[in-house]
Design an enzyme around this catalytic site. Structure first.
Site, mmCIF file in Angstrom:
data_model
loop_
_atom_site.group_PDB
_atom_site.id
_atom_site.type_symbol
_atom_site.label_atom_id
_atom_site.label_comp_id
_atom_site.label_asym_id
_atom_site.label_seq_id
_atom_site.Cartn_x
_atom_site.Cartn_y
_atom_site.Cartn_z
ATOM 1 N N HIS A 62 0.572 -1.351 0.128
ATOM 2 C CA HIS A 62 0.051 0.030 -0.083
ATOM 3 C C HIS A 62 0.939 1.241 -0.069
ATOM 4 O O HIS A 62 0.368 2.427 -0.220
ATOM 5 C CB HIS A 62 -0.977 0.096 1.394
ATOM 6 C CG HIS A 62 -2.311 0.481 0.967
ATOM 7 N ND1 HIS A 62 -2.410 1.567 -0.132
ATOM 8 C CD2 HIS A 62 -3.457 0.198 1.328
ATOM 9 C CE1 HIS A 62 -3.715 1.942 0.165
ATOM 10 N NE2 HIS A 62 -4.283 1.211 0.708
ATOM 11 N N ASP B 150 -2.212 2.485 -4.615
ATOM 12 C CA ASP B 150 -3.519 2.638 -3.845
ATOM 13 C C ASP B 150 -4.460 1.771 -4.130
ATOM 14 O O ASP B 150 -4.387 0.829 -4.935
ATOM 15 C CB ASP B 150 -3.960 3.953 -4.169
ATOM 16 C CG ASP B 150 -3.116 5.029 -4.013
ATOM 17 O OD1 ASP B 150 -2.288 5.058 -3.056
ATOM 18 O OD2 ASP B 150 -2.914 6.232 -4.826
#
Length: 434
Positions: free
Chosen positions: A405, A409
């Site tokens: 992450h 995204d």
């Protein structure tokens, strides 16, 4: 020849230095020639651990293929060294007899370290076999001659039967034998007195982890501790891809000798999806720099007896589905045969793990650092799904994308996985997007 070369003055000196007892000069010459022949020694060569790679400086000596005194030919396998990634073979630099083994198996060795010494020269064992056959015949003759006197000694046995009488006079020996028996019973009681919950075996075995297994454990734990891992899921209808495979698998098998699977199609779909979401193919460098690539090197997870390895299909974005399948088949064979090289596994920008071949239905793969994402494929199962308002049975597969992450995204990850789903459900699109 030496006796002819010795001068008369030399003979007189020898006579003066020799004891008073008679000792012919010819015997002295024989002794000197014998010592000269025995003093000849072949040159010895030290075998060292070869250079393996810039990142690998040590390994574990798994085993020696030869023992001290064995003859070994040049370039013949002498030892195997286990490293973090592959097994390195150490071959003999010269032909000769193994003089010493300087390292014990299961010990750590470094690049350039001496592990054995070979004395050059000698004869191959093939010549020794003919010599060993002769004494076997002689032994058979000796055995026959030995058997004959044994038969002649048989009438003497009744004389020896008179000797068991004094043996009966030793009652102390059986008494001593009775004493250790209760000790054995006591040890059994001690083992039985230990906590036991079942009547079945509860033995334990401890096996030292090999270097590859240790390295895999370190990298997986490093991935969990470093990456901000998150997994997103989707499911894909495999009907069209399976129909295409049925149509062309026999033709592909005849031309290439390779069975057409699903990995080529998923690899190609991942490369096309990465064009829209380039962050999937990126990585973090020095904790503050993102590296984006215009190529896709796909690491294909392959299970081997020693652990999971990830050989790389380089420039997968430039290959066709069939070209990727051919490369995967070649790398898989090398992995099973233990022939993978460091070049086969160095690098990689994206990983695909197919747990479905082992029957996996659902799972969350772990990122192969320093990559950003890994795609997990699972088993194809017939499940009821709704198509145009109708409940039908279709071959369905769950897909899992684990991603970092920090780089990717959630929106991008979901879009990437959804694109793969669309391309697999309609493989014809992959021809249009190339």
């Amino acid at each position: 020849m030496l006796a002819r070369n010795i001068s008369r003055a030399g003979q007189s000196l020898l006579k003066s230095r020799l004891p008073t007892t008679s000792f012919p000069i010819s015997n002295v010459c024989k002794i000197s020639s014998f010592s000269i022949q025995n003093s000849i020694r072949y040159a010895s060569t030290k075998v060292k651990v070869p250079d393996m790679a810039e990142s690998i400086t040590e390994g574990t000596l798994a085993s020696f293929n030869k023992e001290v005194g064995d003859f070994i030919n040049q370039d013949e396998l002498l030892a195997t060294i286990e490293t973090d990634k592959i097994d390195v073979e150490v071959n003999a630099p010269v032909s000769g007899t193994i003089k010493t083994l300087l390292v014990e198996p299961d010990s750590t060795v470094e690049v350039g370290q001496e592990i054995a010494e070979i004395e050059e020269g000698g004869e191959a064992p093939a010549k020794e076999e003919s010599k060993e056959e002769k004494p076997k015949e002689d032994k058979s003759k000796e055995d026959k001659s030995k058997e004959e006197p044994k038969e002649e000694k048989k009438p003497e046995q009744p004389k020896e039967e008179k000797k068991p009488e004094p043996k009966k006079e030793e009652p102390s020996k059986p008494k001593k034998e009775d004493k250790p028996k209760p000790k054995k019973e006591e040890t059994k009681k001690e083992s039985s007195s230990s906590p036991s919950f079942t009547n079945f075996s509860r033995n334990e075995e401890r096996v030292k982890m090999n270097r590859m297994r240790l390295r895999i454990a370190e990298r997986l734990k490093e991935s969990q501790n470093t990456a901000a891992s998150l997994t997103t899921f989707n499911e894909v209808d495999m009907s069209n891809l399976m129909d295409m495979r049925k149509l062309y698998k026999d033709e592909f098998l005849e031309k290439t000798g390779i069975k057409l699977g699903f990995m080529g199609a998923f690899s190609k779909a991942a490369c096309l999806a990465a064009k829209d979401i380039p962050a999937v193919n990126a990585s973090i460098e020095n904790n503050d720099t993102l590296v984006f690539r215009d190529y896709t090197d796909i690491s294909i997870a392959v299970a081997t007896p020693k652990g999971l390895v990830t050989p790389i299909v380089r420039n997968a974005e430039s290959r066709s589905i069939l070209g990727i399948e051919e490369e995967i088949a070649a790398l898989g064979k090398k992995a099973r045969d233990g022939k993978l090289t460091l070049e086969d596994m160095t690098g990689g920008t994206f990983t695909i793990s197919n747990g479905g071949v082992f029957g996996s239905l659902y799972g969350t793969p772990i990122i192969n650092m320093p990559q950003t994402a890994v795609l997990g494929l699972h088993g194809v199962k017939q499940r009821p799904v709704t198509v145009n308002g109708q409940i039908v049975s279709r071959p369905m597969m769950y897909l899992a994308l684990t991603y970092d992450h920090r780089v990717l995204d959630g929106r991008e990850a979901v879009t990437f996985l959804k694109t793969i789903k669309e391309l697999i459900e309609d493989p014809r699109k992959m021809l249009l997007l190339e």
